[in-house]
Each structure stands twice: as C-alpha cells, then as structure tokens.
Design an enzyme around this catalytic site. Structure first.
Site, PDB file in Angstrom:
ATOM      1  N   LYS A 144      29.845   9.713  40.399  1.00  0.00           N
ATOM      2  CA  LYS A 144      28.989  10.220  38.704  1.00  0.00           C
ATOM      3  C   LYS A 144      30.140  10.760  37.632  1.00  0.00           C
ATOM      4  O   LYS A 144      30.127  10.037  36.237  1.00  0.00           O
ATOM      5  CB  LYS A 144      28.233  11.677  39.195  1.00  0.00           C
ATOM      6  CG  LYS A 144      27.106  11.573  40.369  1.00  0.00           C
ATOM      7  CD  LYS A 144      26.664  12.931  40.516  1.00  0.00           C
ATOM      8  CE  LYS A 144      27.948  14.300  41.128  1.00  0.00           C
ATOM      9  NZ  LYS A 144      28.066  13.199  42.506  1.00  0.00           N
ATOM     10  N   ARG A 156      21.343  20.898  41.183  1.00  0.00           N
ATOM     11  CA  ARG A 156      21.357  20.321  42.245  1.00  0.00           C
ATOM     12  C   ARG A 156      20.718  21.167  43.060  1.00  0.00           C
ATOM     13  O   ARG A 156      20.580  21.188  44.011  1.00  0.00           O
ATOM     14  CB  ARG A 156      22.575  20.776  42.288  1.00  0.00           C
ATOM     15  CG  ARG A 156      23.943  19.367  42.625  1.00  0.00           C
ATOM     16  CD  ARG A 156      24.458  20.107  43.258  1.00  0.00           C
ATOM     17  NE  ARG A 156      26.060  19.803  43.571  1.00  0.00           N
ATOM     18  CZ  ARG A 156      26.527  19.007  43.130  1.00  0.00           C
ATOM     19  NH1 ARG A 156      26.686  18.731  41.451  1.00  0.00           N
ATOM     20  NH2 ARG A 156      27.517  18.529  44.028  1.00  0.00           N
TER      21      ARG A 156
END
Ligand code: AP5
Ligand code: MG
Ligand code: ZN
Length: 220
Positions: free
Chosen positions: A18, A93
C-alpha cells in the site's frame, strides 16, 4: 474547470504494498497520500498524547481503537489540501471506520470513488515485512531484497537513514495478519456491495502492480 473531489482507498493486508504504491499513485492522481499508520508514527516520533496512546496497540499488532483513529483521520481529511480528495492507505480498517468515513463524506456531498484491493498470499507478506526498511525522513519503504536502495541503509530520495519498524518482526506480523482477516477483510464485501471495489494482483513485481493500479483508476 475544477473537478469533483476524488477519494480512493488502498485496501490490503500488512505489507501488501500500500505505502509503496501510494507514493506513485498519489503523484499520478495528484491527490495527497493519507496513511493512518504514518500519522500514528509521526505522532509517536513527536511524543504526542495520541502517539503514546497508539504505541501499545501498534507494538502488539492490534488495531488502535476506532474513536481515536476516526478522529485523527477525519481531522487530516478536513485540511485544505484534501479539498481535492485523498488517496487513503490503511484506513478504513474496520466496518465502523468505513461507516464513519461514508458519513463524513456524505456530509460534504461526496462519496468513495474507488477501493483498490491489493491481493497477496499470507506467506509472501511475512518475507516482505521482515525485509522492509523505511526512511526516517520521508517514510519511503524499501526492501533489502525486493526493492533495495542504491546505497545500503540510505534513502534514494533524500539521503535519510533507513530503519526497521518496531512492529516488523515475525511474531507481530502474525498477529497483524490475524487482525486483518478478522477485522479488515469484511470491508471487501462492504465495498463490493457499493460497486466500488477493484481487485488488484499484488503478487507481481512493483512496477507491474503500479501499472495495474493506474489502469484501474482511469475511469474513476
Ligand atoms: P500500517 O502502517 O498501516 O501498517 P500495515 O497495514 O500493517 O501495512 P504496512 O505499512 O505494513 O504495509 P504496506 O501495505 O504499506 O506495504 P509496503 O508498501 O510498506 O499500520 C501499522 C499499525 O498502526 C497497525 O498495526 C495498527 O496498530 C495501527 N493502525 C494503522 N491504521 C489503523 C487503523 N485504520 N485503525 C486502527 N489501527 C491502525 O511494502 C511492504 C514491503 O514489501 C516493503 O519492504 C516493500 O519494499 C516490499 N514490497 C512492496 N511491494 C512489493 C512487490 N510488489 N514485490 C516485492 N516486494 C514488495
Ligand atoms: Mg504502509
Ligand atoms: Zn527519504
């Protein structure tokens, strides 16, 4: 003509790439890179209350509680440079974080444009984590085997010293992976339902992943 703000999320397990891809994609999309992990590490380096609160969770590979995390990221998104949108890395998340983000964006009359789901098998992730080194100055990630700097221990971009994250060890990474599968992977279904999810094969070389991501954002 000003364009509508664009909000793009990089979703994926620990060490999926990421941060590596976000540096490239944020330039390509001309959007600020907003990474919750980097914000926590910045606070920790400056010994803020928030940083000290987050440290205990980060050191054992657990998630920092939603209320703290949501407040920190929404504050960052309210700054002027995010008026054009943002490339989010590591946030949301949890389902609660995703719902809070949707609500905050809806209040501004905007929504998530795309979620890029970087897929990499767990066994590959462990080797990526243990070989990772980061620049103390700019945070750029390197890998001693897969993406080494030109000079060992030194950042190519600014000559900063490379270091290893406290949570980049074999024990903590196993917990980070467990936490990912339990608490973060439900976001895949969440964003599939809203039609914004695009799967990206993250188990290929770094440049190939960048090309796949660039192709995926063309129509956002
Ligand atoms: P965070 O900093 O977000 O860590 P993470 O999600 O575990 O992800 P990483 O940064 O480890 O991986 P990455 O996908 O960015 O990979 P990278 O590009 O560096 O979070 C840390 C902690 O903060 C969490 O555990 C939690 O405690 C807390 N936190 C953060 N956000 C939170 C939130 N929203 N809610 C609650 N708590 C939160 O690449 C990894 C390595 O692989 C590098 O060495 C790189 O060079 C190499 N690499 C990259 N791509 C490739 C490739 N294609 N091939 C070979 N090697 C590659
Ligand atoms: Mg990262
Ligand atoms: Zn650097």
């Amino acid at each position: 003509m000003t364009q509508n703000p664009k909000f793009v999320i990089l979703l994926g397990p620990p060490a999926a790439g990421k941060g590596t891809q976000a540096t490239r994609l944020s330039e390509h999309l001309n959007l600020p890179h907003v990474a919750s992990g980097d914000l926590f590490r910045y606070n920790l380096k400056n010994e803020t209350e928030l940083g000290l609160q987050a440290k205990a969770y980060m050191d054992r590979g657990a998630l920092v509680p939603d209320d703290i995390t949501i407040a920190m990221v929404l504050d960052r998104l309210s700054r002027p440079d995010c008026a054009a949108g943002a490339l989010l890395d590591g946030f949301p998340r949890t389902l609660a974080q995703a719902a809070a983000l949707d609500k905050a964006l809806a209040e501004k009359g905007v929504a998530i444009n795309g979620v890029l789901n970087i897929i990499v098998p767990d066994e590959v992730l462990v080797e990526r984590v243990t070989g990772r080194r980061l620049c103390r100055t700019c945070g750029e990630p390197y890998h001693i085997k897969f993406n080494p700097p030109k000079v060992a221990g030194i950042c190519d971009k600014d000559g900063g010293e490379l270091y290893q994250r406290d949570d980049d060890n074999e024990t903590t990474v196993q917990n980070r992976l467990k936490v990912y599968w339990e608490q973060t992977s439900p976001l895949i279904g969440y964003y599939q339902n809203t039609g914004v999810l695009v799967d990206i094969d993250g188990n290929q070389d770094i440049d190939a992943v960048t090309e796949a991501l660039k192709a995926a954002v063309i129509n956002l």
